[in-house]
Structures are given as structure tokens and as C-alpha cells.
Design an enzyme around this catalytic site. Structure first.
Site, PDB file in Angstrom:
ATOM      1  N   ASP A   1       0.978  -1.167  -0.063  1.00  0.00           N
ATOM      2  CA  ASP A   1      -0.048  -0.022  -0.183  1.00  0.00           C
ATOM      3  C   ASP A   1       0.711   1.130   0.016  1.00  0.00           C
ATOM      4  O   ASP A   1       1.390   1.823   0.998  1.00  0.00           O
ATOM      5  CB  ASP A   1      -0.967   0.103   1.175  1.00  0.00           C
ATOM      6  CG  ASP A   1      -1.946   1.275   1.202  1.00  0.00           C
ATOM      7  OD1 ASP A   1      -1.655   2.238   0.384  1.00  0.00           O
ATOM      8  OD2 ASP A   1      -2.911   1.271   1.901  1.00  0.00           O
TER       9      ASP A   1
ATOM     10  N   HIS B   1       0.760   7.917   3.809  1.00  0.00           N
ATOM     11  CA  HIS B   1       1.603   7.235   4.965  1.00  0.00           C
ATOM     12  C   HIS B   1       3.093   7.539   4.886  1.00  0.00           C
ATOM     13  O   HIS B   1       3.683   7.102   5.699  1.00  0.00           O
ATOM     14  CB  HIS B   1       1.249   5.692   4.782  1.00  0.00           C
ATOM     15  CG  HIS B   1      -0.286   5.569   4.736  1.00  0.00           C
ATOM     16  ND1 HIS B   1      -1.125   5.606   5.647  1.00  0.00           N
ATOM     17  CD2 HIS B   1      -1.272   4.859   3.717  1.00  0.00           C
ATOM     18  CE1 HIS B   1      -2.324   5.225   5.259  1.00  0.00           C
ATOM     19  NE2 HIS B   1      -2.158   4.773   3.912  1.00  0.00           N
TER      20      HIS B   1
ATOM     21  N   ILE C   1       0.252   9.431   8.276  1.00  0.00           N
ATOM     22  CA  ILE C   1      -0.646   8.355   9.374  1.00  0.00           C
ATOM     23  C   ILE C   1      -0.324   6.841   9.158  1.00  0.00           C
ATOM     24  O   ILE C   1       0.232   6.697   8.147  1.00  0.00           O
ATOM     25  CB  ILE C   1      -2.140   8.692   9.367  1.00  0.00           C
ATOM     26  CG1 ILE C   1      -2.516   8.644   8.188  1.00  0.00           C
ATOM     27  CG2 ILE C   1      -2.375  10.261   9.908  1.00  0.00           C
ATOM     28  CD1 ILE C   1      -4.167   8.724   7.975  1.00  0.00           C
TER      29      ILE C   1
ATOM     30  N   GLY D   1      -4.442   1.836   8.089  1.00  0.00           N
ATOM     31  CA  GLY D   1      -5.314   1.350   9.023  1.00  0.00           C
ATOM     32  C   GLY D   1      -5.165   0.214   9.327  1.00  0.00           C
ATOM     33  O   GLY D   1      -5.163  -0.612  10.472  1.00  0.00           O
TER      34      GLY D   1
END
Ligand SMILES: CCC/C=C/C(=O)SCCNC(=O)CCNC(=O)[C@H](O)C(C)(C)COP(=O)([O-])OP(=O)([O-])OC[C@H]1O[C@@H](n2cnc3c(N)ncnc32)[C@H](O)[C@@H]1OP(=O)([O-])[O-]
Length: 309
Positions: free
Chosen positions: A208, A213, A228, A231
């Protein structure tokens, strides 16, 4: 309800046929993933976790974490998160929820065939919620190995309903994934784990590569002070904690997993996962310690569990 996304045509998305995709993974992918979700992050001798990254005690194959299956949806979408008929800004996309069913333990390498379909589309006014279902089959035998339902929360893409009733479509019964109610009593188990400041940079190597990120500028545009955590990385930490504390380190006990992402996590934050056992179901929630905010909640359904375990 017509609004900012009135160019959105839900019927176009509903009639879209996603192409099938082939994908293969090796032990190296499964081990890299395990490190990405913090396995052996505190202790390289961890007796519960070395098996995810190393052929411990002469074991023939490494063991694969059940949340590794959550990587399959991205690999099954060669065009990325492209939803025909839906107007949205990819920089405002957040992962909302993940549901995984495992029909047998994942082997340490495999050739897979993914079949993708739209599972849901909902107009939430300020956002659109899209649910994509990915069924993953063993390429040689045709056996169904697992199913993922991935929910994307597309900020700013709602308001496309043509009537006063908000548009809502699901291809599965609403009671299939029961909402999680966090018990009021003391948790059965609590596990604290530190994510590393570089956690997202390591996790992204599992496939990903969304710059949210890794890229400080993109993170700011998306509304965050810095990149961040994925998830699914937080979910990997939580389910790993449950396997350690409730399943006595046996990942093969996991049958299905639900995780709802409630708030972003910054890499480096300490994650505290609280667990309650209700029959064969583990209810859990994960909070970031320093901010004392719940970031994830859900359940893990186990094949068999007895309190003597
Ligand atoms: C996909 C792969 C790419 C990966 C990217 C990442 O990893 S990003 C990193 C990982 N991800 C993150 O960091 C995201 C963390 N999560 C968040 O920041 C927030 O939960 C939010 C911004 C997603 C929604 O907050 P908010 O204040 O805007 O929402 P609200 O409370 O006002 O509810 C509005 C409606 O939406 C519903 N709804 C609410 N939440 C969810 C959900 N999670 N899921 C689904 N639906 C949700 C809620 O039920 C309500 O519907 P109703 O009842 O009216 O029919």
C-alpha cells in the site's frame, strides 16, 4: 440531496464489472508483512511470534498471520481505487472498515485468483462510503480461501442522492456483520505495544504505497500534521495482540475479523488493545495511549475457544 458530488452516477458504479486478477505471494512477503505489523518488534526472541518470520525449530514453513489476507484487496485492483461513476478526491480517502473471513489458514506461499465486486455504496452527505468485496481462490484447485470486505470512506464525495432518502446499497444482509458493543466490565486481557516511528515506511512495502503514509506534504493536504499509519497496520497490531493473549499464539484459531477505524494513528504511538471474550467471539478496542483516544474497534471470531486455553 444533490450536492458537491452531483456528477456522481451510482448506477454506473453498481453496474461496473471489476476484472479478475491473479496474484502470487511468497514466504518473504508474509514475513515482511509480519514485521510491518510489529511482530517481534519488542523482542526478536518472542516465542509466540518468531514463527511468523523465521523457520523456528526446523519448521518447514513460516506461519502466516490471518490479517495478511487483508492485503489481497489492493492487489486485486490493478487500476487502484478507481470507482467508475464516483467523483472523489483520492487525497481525502480514508480506510473506514475491514471485514475478513478465512476459510482455511493461509499457506506461506500461494498463487491466487481474486474476484472483486461492489458490496455497498452509501451517501453519508459529507462523505461517500464504498464497500468492495474480494474473494480469493487458490489458482490451481479453485478453492475459496478467504473473503475481504473493504470499506473506503471518501470525504467530500457524498451528497449524490437524487431523492430525499440518502442513497444506500448493500449486497449482503445487514445482520451479517453485527455491530460491536464494547462491554462495560473489565477487559479479559490488555496488551500494550509500541509502533515504531518508521512503522508506516516498513508496512507500505507490503503493497500500500498511498503517499498519505509517507509524504509529509500529502498528509497535510489530507488534514494531518504528519503521515499517518495504514489502518490495516493498526488492525494487524490488534489481531496479533489477540492471538498472543487469547489464542496462546495460534493464528489458525482465527475465523473472521472486523475492524472499524475510528481515528487516525501516528507511527510511533503506543497502542493499547483491550479484549473481552463473549463465547467464541473476542470483542476488542485499541486506543492510542498518549492521546487516550479509541482508534479501532471490532471483533475476532474464533474456531474454537475454551477458557482452559
Ligand atoms: C482503503 C485502502 C486505503 C487505506 C487508507 C488508510 O489506511 S487511511 C488510515 C486509516 N483510517 C483512518 O485513520 C480513519 C479513522 N477514522 C476517522 O477518522 C473517522 O471515523 C471518519 C473520518 C472515517 C468518520 O468520521 P466522521 O466524524 O466524519 O463520521 P461521523 O461519525 O460523523 O459519521 C458519519 C457517517 O459515516 C459513518 N461512519 C463513521 N465512521 C465510519 C467508518 N470508519 N467506516 C464507515 N462508516 C463510518 C457513520 O456511521 C455515519 O453514518 P450514519 O450513521 O449517519 O448513517
Amino acid at each position: 440531496m444533490a450536492g458537491a458530488s452531483s456528477k456522481t452516477d451510482p448506477q454506473l458504479l453498481l453496474s461496473h464489472k471489476f476484472p479478475e486478477a491473479a496474484f502470487a505471494y511468497t514466504e518473504r512477503d508474509a514475513a515482511l508483512y509480519a514485521l510491518g505489523v510489529g511482530a517481534c518488534g519488542r523482542d526478536p526472541l518472542d516465542a509466540d511470534e518468531l514463527k511468523y518470520v523465521y523457520h523456528e525449530n526446523g519448521q518447514q514453513f513460516i506461519k502466516v498471520l490471518p490479517t495478511f489476507a487483508a492485503l489481497f484487496p489492493l492487489q486485486s485492483l490493478p487500476d487502484g481505487l478507481c470507482f467508475p461513476g464516483l467523483q472523489y478526491d483520492p487525497q481525502l480517502l480514508l480506510h473506514g472498515q475491514q471485514y475478513i473471513e478465512l476459510y482455511k489458514p493461509l499457506s506461506s506461499s500461494a498463487h491466487l485468483q481474486h474476484k472483486v465486486s461492489l458490496a455497498g455504496l452509501h451517501d453519508k452527505g459529507k462523505a461517500a462510503v464504498v464497500e468492495v468485496e474480494t474473494k480469493s481462490f487458490d489458482q490451481a484447485s479453485g478453492e475459496l480461501l478467504c473473503m475481504n470486505r473493504s470499506t473506503a470512506y471518501l470525504r467530500g464525495a457524498g451528497g449524490f442522492s437524487k431523492s430525499s432518502q440518502p442513497f444506500s446499497y448493500s449486497n449482503y444482509p445487514p445482520n451479517q456483520v453485527r455491530a460491536v458493543k464494547i462491554p462495560k466490565d473489565k477487559p479479559f486481557s490488555v496488551f500494550e505495544d509500541c509502533s515504531q516511528p518508521s512503522q508506516a515506511l516498513l508496512y507500505r512495502l507490503s503493497g500500500d504505497y498511498n503517499p498519505l503514509h509517507s509524504d509529509p506534504m500529502i498528509a497535510k493536504i489530507a488534514g494531518f500534521s504528519r503521515p499517518i499509519l495504514h489502518g490495516l497496520c493498526t488492525l494487524g497490531f490488534a489481531v496479533r495482540a489477540i492471538i498472543k493473549c487469547i489464542c496462546r499464539g495460534d493464528p489458525d484459531l482465527v475465523k473472521s475479523i472486523l475492524g472499524k477505524f475510528l481515528l487516525h494513528v501516528y507511527p510511533g504511538e503506543t497502542l493499547v488493545t483491550e479484549m473481552w471474550v463473549e463465547g467464541s467471539r473476542v470483542i476488542y478496542q485499541t486506543r492510542v495511549k498518549a492521546r487516550n483516544r479509541i482508534v479501532l474497534s471490532g471483533f475476532v471470531e474464533l474456531h474454537r475457544w475454551t477458557s482452559s486455553l
